[in-house]
Design an enzyme around this catalytic site. Sequence first.
Site, PDB file in Angstrom:
ATOM      1  N   ARG A 129      39.801 -26.191 -73.080  1.00  0.00           N
ATOM      2  CA  ARG A 129      40.558 -27.099 -73.935  1.00  0.00           C
ATOM      3  C   ARG A 129      39.679 -27.540 -75.107  1.00  0.00           C
ATOM      4  NH1 ARG A 129      41.128 -28.464 -68.582  1.00  0.00           N
ATOM      5  NH2 ARG A 129      43.246 -28.343 -67.724  1.00  0.00           N
ATOM      6  N   HIS A 166      45.395 -25.693 -79.473  1.00  0.00           N
ATOM      7  CA  HIS A 166      45.584 -25.102 -78.144  1.00  0.00           C
ATOM      8  C   HIS A 166      45.911 -23.611 -78.193  1.00  0.00           C
ATOM      9  CE1 HIS A 166      45.139 -27.334 -74.514  1.00  0.00           C
ATOM     10  NE2 HIS A 166      46.226 -26.872 -73.942  1.00  0.00           N
ATOM     11  N   HIS A 211      43.629 -25.290 -64.188  1.00  0.00           N
ATOM     12  CA  HIS A 211      44.921 -25.806 -63.750  1.00  0.00           C
ATOM     13  C   HIS A 211      44.843 -26.184 -62.276  1.00  0.00           C
ATOM     14  CE1 HIS A 211      47.342 -23.486 -67.055  1.00  0.00           C
ATOM     15  NE2 HIS A 211      46.847 -24.625 -67.496  1.00  0.00           N
TER      16      HIS A 211
END
Length: 295
Positions: free
Chosen positions: A146, A240, A266
Amino acid sequence: MEKEIQLFLEYMETERYASPNTIVSYERDLKQMVQYLQKEGIESVTEIYPGHLQDYLLFMKENGKKTATVSRAVAAMKAFGHYLFFAHILKNDPTVYLKAPKIEKKIPETLTLEETEKLLKQPSGQEPKALRDRAMLELLYATGIRVSELISLKKQDLNLKMEYLSCQDKNGGRVIPIGKAAKTALADYMQTGRGRIMDESRCDYLFTNCSGQPMSRQGFWKLIKGYGKQAGIEKEITPHILRHSFAMHLVKNGADLKTVQEMLGHTNIAATQVYAQYSAGKMREEYMRAHPRST
């Protein structure tokens, strides 16, 4: 109702440790709810019944509010109702049966391989800024981290010799391999660029702005948007987009979904499956378009 909302917001901040963004969001959504209820003649929280709230949600939908907006409003209302009940302000929680509308998962915008190559080639030359920007873009695409993680990286998080990056996240952290192109760009930056941008003896951050100060998300957004325009890419370039492209390109080329999930950080594989669903959809689309006996 204003008094109860303020008490609720104070409770969320001091007892539940809600983030400032969450507090601001709850306050905005609840005040909009109050405006509607007051127009309906409801002035006290004790006068609120489930039907009033259902009518408010219907009002939002009829006035073109997006599903995500309605869903966020439901979350604020339910948190508020929960507080009113447990604080013994109300005998019953009027939000207990409220349900948020189902939000369809949007396919994330990604770059094609050709667009990715064009974007990564934009920072050219051997000036410190160009070396930094090239290293940042290559690292994003190589690891899928990120942007918030990128600008928080410390020098010690990078191991060029062993070709991996240690990335800290809310779940503790993860180790991600680095490919040849990113390794080369990072080595160039570390050797001849980083020390010309910042005082290396005083700064542990891997990347900073040109003043040697921590880089902001907004600063990086402007940077990547500028390179996207320079590359002639018509898609909307967001911070992103390289993360999404990293995942999509891996999945399309046969990478194991569980491995991609771990690299992305995730917690739930459902968040990663959207890339596989998109890949399968595109595969069928190409088959139907190109196969002579597909129809």
